[in-house]
Design a protein around this motif. Structure first.
Motif, short mmCIF file in Angstrom:
data_model
loop_
_atom_site.label_atom_id
_atom_site.label_comp_id
_atom_site.label_asym_id
_atom_site.label_seq_id
_atom_site.Cartn_x
_atom_site.Cartn_y
_atom_site.Cartn_z
N LEU A 46 41.98 38.27 51.25
CA LEU A 46 40.94 37.29 50.99
C LEU A 46 40.79 36.43 52.24
O LEU A 46 41.75 35.85 52.71
N GLN A 47 39.59 36.37 52.76
CA GLN A 47 39.37 35.73 54.06
C GLN A 47 38.11 34.86 54.05
O GLN A 47 37.17 35.12 53.31
N LEU A 48 38.13 33.83 54.89
CA LEU A 48 36.96 32.96 55.02
C LEU A 48 35.89 33.61 55.86
O LEU A 48 34.70 33.55 55.56
N ASP A 49 36.34 34.24 56.93
CA ASP A 49 35.40 34.87 57.85
C ASP A 49 35.78 36.34 57.96
O ASP A 49 35.64 37.09 57.01
N ASN A 50 36.31 36.75 59.10
CA ASN A 50 36.70 38.13 59.31
C ASN A 50 38.09 38.18 59.90
O ASN A 50 38.44 39.11 60.61
N GLU A 51 38.91 37.16 59.58
CA GLU A 51 40.18 36.97 60.29
C GLU A 51 41.17 38.11 60.09
O GLU A 51 41.83 38.55 61.05
#
Length: 283
Positions: free
Chosen positions: A183-188
């Motif tokens: 689960l990520q905010l961006d593409n980390e």
């Protein structure tokens, strides 16, 4: 009979849990007396140009249609790295099964097999946007990995500010097992995995999710909590079901597409999936 994840998470002793999974797995793969539990375990690897064809296990080929070469523990020169996501969302629990505990048992079981094969083992965790080396290779690495996993706690968040990880520089062939919900905010997470993949390092990514996260088959009002930020919101499940499912399907489809890169193997796992079956699929 396959051990259910709900049964395994009740076992607080990781060594016992990993041994039970490994015994179940080895009994399934090595049915003959020669390869039964209690003797020196042999690992398999894919046939490579230059290998003697006589070393191919043709009986295994008949069952799997894969050209696999037997390799004794004395021949093993792999470094197996284990990487565990310890961001707050790993504390998600469904029907008594914690995502964090599931991942701990999964990694401990693979470590047990690596230990029996004589592989070098090391453990890392990702927490507070940093990589932490919990166990470096060396004597009693397996026991130290079990201890570190038992003590590991998840909290906080992983931001999109991806850093470099010099600890993962290697001189020999290695395998990296990465357990996370991705689960990520961006593409980390994707950026991190792409940076780590190279011809001398195979990466197996276990994305562990709850069945409710996958199906969102909830009814009534729920108080939903972000396990990384602590924010809460109360919503009626039926009203947001279609949107949540569409977003989840889009997210998983994008993950699968992004991880179709050389030397990276992605596996989506439900918290209900038997751990031995998951490991059997990747061997």
């Amino acid at each position: 009979m396959a051990l259910l994840s709900s049964e395994l998470v009740k076992i607080t002793n990781l060594q016992l849990a990993s041994k039970l999974v490994s015994e179940e797995l080895m009994l399934g793969i090595h049915a003959s007396k020669r390869y039964g539990y209690g003797i020196e375990f042999e690992q398999y690897r894919h046939y490579e140009i230059g290998d003697d064809p006589k070393r191919i296990d043709w009986k295994l080929f008949a069952r799997t249609q894969k050209h696999l070469v037997r390799e004794s523990s004395t021949e093993s020169n792999y470094h197996i790295r284990f990487v565990l996501d310890l961001s707050g969302s790993m504390n998600y629990t469904e029907e008594g099964v914690s995502r964090l505990q599931y991942c701990k048992i999964l990694l401990a079981s693979i470590a047990y097999m690596g230990f029996r094969q004589g592989d070098q083992l090391s453990l890392y965790v990702l927490k507070d946007n940093q990589v932490h080396t919990l166990v470096a290779t060396g004597k009693q690495a397996f026991q130290r990995i079990l201890y570190a996993l038992e003590k590991a706690e998840a909290s906080g968040k992983w931001t999109s500010d991806t850093k470099s990880f010099p600890v993962f520089q290697q001189k020999q062939k290695e395998i990296l097992f990465f357990a996370s919900d991705l689960l990520q905010l961006d593409n980390e997470w994707i950026q991190l995995l792409k940076k780590l993949a190279n011809p001398r390092r195979e990466i197996y990514v276990f994305q562990v999710l709850g069945q409710h996260e996958l199906d969102f088959d909830l009814k009534g009002f729920y108080r939903f909590k972000d396990l990384e930020t602590g924010q809460e919101v109360e919503l009626q499940a039926e009203q947001i079901k279609a949107e949540v499912k569409a977003n989840a399907e889009s997210f998983l489809s994008q993950i699968e597409s992004d991880l179709k890169v050389p030397f990276v193997y992605w596996k989506k796992i439900s918290l209900k999936d038997p751990i031995a079956g998951i490991i059997r699929e990747i061997l």
